[in-house]
Motif scaffolding. Structure first.
Motif, PDB file in Angstrom:
ATOM      1  N   GLY A 158      -3.465  10.497   6.108  1.00 56.32           N
ATOM      2  CA  GLY A 158      -2.718   9.248   6.236  1.00 56.32           C
ATOM      3  C   GLY A 158      -3.283   8.143   5.378  1.00 56.32           C
ATOM      4  N   ILE A 159      -4.615   8.043   5.315  1.00 60.86           N
ATOM      5  CA  ILE A 159      -5.224   6.966   4.547  1.00 60.86           C
ATOM      6  C   ILE A 159      -5.004   7.160   3.050  1.00 60.86           C
ATOM      7  N   ARG A 160      -4.868   8.405   2.592  1.00 59.83           N
ATOM      8  CA  ARG A 160      -4.565   8.661   1.182  1.00 59.83           C
ATOM      9  C   ARG A 160      -3.271   7.959   0.773  1.00 59.83           C
ATOM     10  N   LYS A 161      -2.246   8.101   1.605  1.00 58.21           N
ATOM     11  CA  LYS A 161      -0.947   7.497   1.294  1.00 58.21           C
ATOM     12  C   LYS A 161      -1.032   5.977   1.328  1.00 58.21           C
ATOM     13  N   VAL A 162      -1.734   5.446   2.318  1.00 59.91           N
ATOM     14  CA  VAL A 162      -1.860   3.996   2.437  1.00 59.91           C
ATOM     15  C   VAL A 162      -2.623   3.429   1.242  1.00 59.91           C
ATOM     16  N   ILE A 163      -3.671   4.117   0.812  1.00 60.19           N
ATOM     17  CA  ILE A 163      -4.436   3.663  -0.354  1.00 60.19           C
ATOM     18  C   ILE A 163      -3.548   3.650  -1.594  1.00 60.19           C
ATOM     19  N   ALA A 164      -2.768   4.724  -1.787  1.00 61.02           N
ATOM     20  CA  ALA A 164      -1.872   4.785  -2.951  1.00 61.02           C
ATOM     21  C   ALA A 164      -0.898   3.612  -2.944  1.00 61.02           C
ATOM     22  N   ALA A 165      -0.292   3.341  -1.800  1.00 63.09           N
ATOM     23  CA  ALA A 165       0.658   2.235  -1.713  1.00 63.09           C
ATOM     24  C   ALA A 165      -0.039   0.889  -1.894  1.00 63.09           C
TER      25      ALA A 165
END
Length: 344
Positions: A158-165
């Protein structure tokens, strides 16, 4: 026009390989094309591409098709800058990106190390908390108040996606009133396509978080090209703005190459760039990739939510490789996020 939706015409009519006098096949770029697309496949392209750009650029369809010469000097200059890596508006690699990629690739999943890297960048920290609490990513009713909490609640995937955004969001944020509406809609479109791409990749058993990141690049390519074209135009026409048709031509002509250039300049993992290549030039007989499916589904849902003309349900089902139940699941997720973010 080699845009994100150019594959639709070939979805129902396949190209026929060209054969040399010696009986050898030419390369795929030298194939004899199938007959011109039918009115039905053409209408699918129109429903998607035309209506998406009418909404993004806030323009009537007639504005997209004003005469624009293929040899337009503005487009030639843009083409030259892309080919020679001289784009002045190309987003720079975020300073923390190499460390973040390394930390996120660590199989041990050291959450404290990841939190430290994020906290060393105050701007990224602010963006991450904002994104983590947005309708697209919120996992419950409670507000996430710290980076440690975000990493714990969302988990590594989940944090991977949030970091990308969180990394991409400031780059798409408007710089002035002229691009305010375009950037707002482009970000909304990009997030929706990224979520759709992520969901479809998950169904395929592929790397969902990597596909989410790649799904954001088309939106970043749009804002990059929009700004670069305005910069080129201002160098020769200080007191005016490029017309809608020229912007539309630039975006649809160079969106894939710009997405690939961003991925390359940012040093994204090889597999990320492979996702872009596979989506841009699918192998003969290959079903659509998660990225092409995601762009199609995300675009359709954004237009539908904005009460714009979009793709009919039966055509959407026909073009995607999802089952009716999977499509319902994906649409439920996207509709909920779009509805909540509209009121945020």
């Amino acid at each position: 026009m080699p845009g994100f939706f150019s594959w639709i015409a070939g979805f129902f009519t396949k190209a026929t390989p060209a054969v040399t006098p010696q009986g050898q096949l030419h390369d795929s770029e030298e194939t004899i094309q199938a007959p011109p697309p039918s009115e039905n496949t053409r209408s699918l392209r129109v429903l998607l591409e035309e209506n998406l750009f009418c909404w993004l650029l806030d323009a009537a369809p007639s504005k997209l098709y004003a005469t624009t010469s293929p040899a337009n000097p503005m487009l030639e200059e843009l083409d030259s800058r892309l080919k020679n890596n001289k784009m002045r508006e190309l987003p720079r690699q975020p300073m923390t990106l190499p460390m973040l990629i390394q930390a996120l690739s660590d199989e041990s999943g050291d959450r404290k190390k990841l939190s430290r890297i994020i906290l060393e960048d105050p701007a990224l920290t602010d963006q991450l908390l904002h994104v983590a609490n947005s309708p697209y990513f919120r996992t419950g009713e409670h507000t996430i108040e710290s980076v440690d909490q975000a990493v714990f609640v969302l988990g590594m995937d989940g944090i991977r996606k949030v970091i990308a955004a969180a990394l991409v969001r400031p780059m798409i944020a408007p710089r002035n009133s002229r691009e305010a509406l375009f950037s707002k809609r482009t970000w909304r479109w990009g997030l929706t396509c990224a979520r759709a791409t992520e969901f479809i990749a998950m169904l395929d058993g592929a790397d969902a978080s990597a596909h989410f990141t790649v799904g954001l690049l088309p939106a970043l390519s749009y804002i990059t090209l929009h700004r670069e074209l305005h910069k080129i135009w201002k160098e020769q026409h200080a007191d005016s703005e490029p017309d809608t048709a020229l912007i539309y031509e630039a975006l649809t002509r160079y969106q894939w190459s710009t997405s690939r250039l961003i991925a390359h300049e940012w040093g994204l993992p090889t597999r990320y760039r492979a996702f872009l290549r596979q989506a841009e030039r699918p192998e003969p007989g290959q079903h659509l990739t998660a990225l092409t499916d995601g762009i199609l589904l995300g675009s359709r849902e954004v237009l539908r939510h904005a009460n714009q003309r979009n793709l009919p349900e039966e055509d959407l089902q026909k073009a995607l490789h999802l089952t009716p139940d999977q499509l319902r699941q994906a649409r439920t997720i996207l509709k909920a996020a779009l509805s909540e973010s509209a009121g945020a």
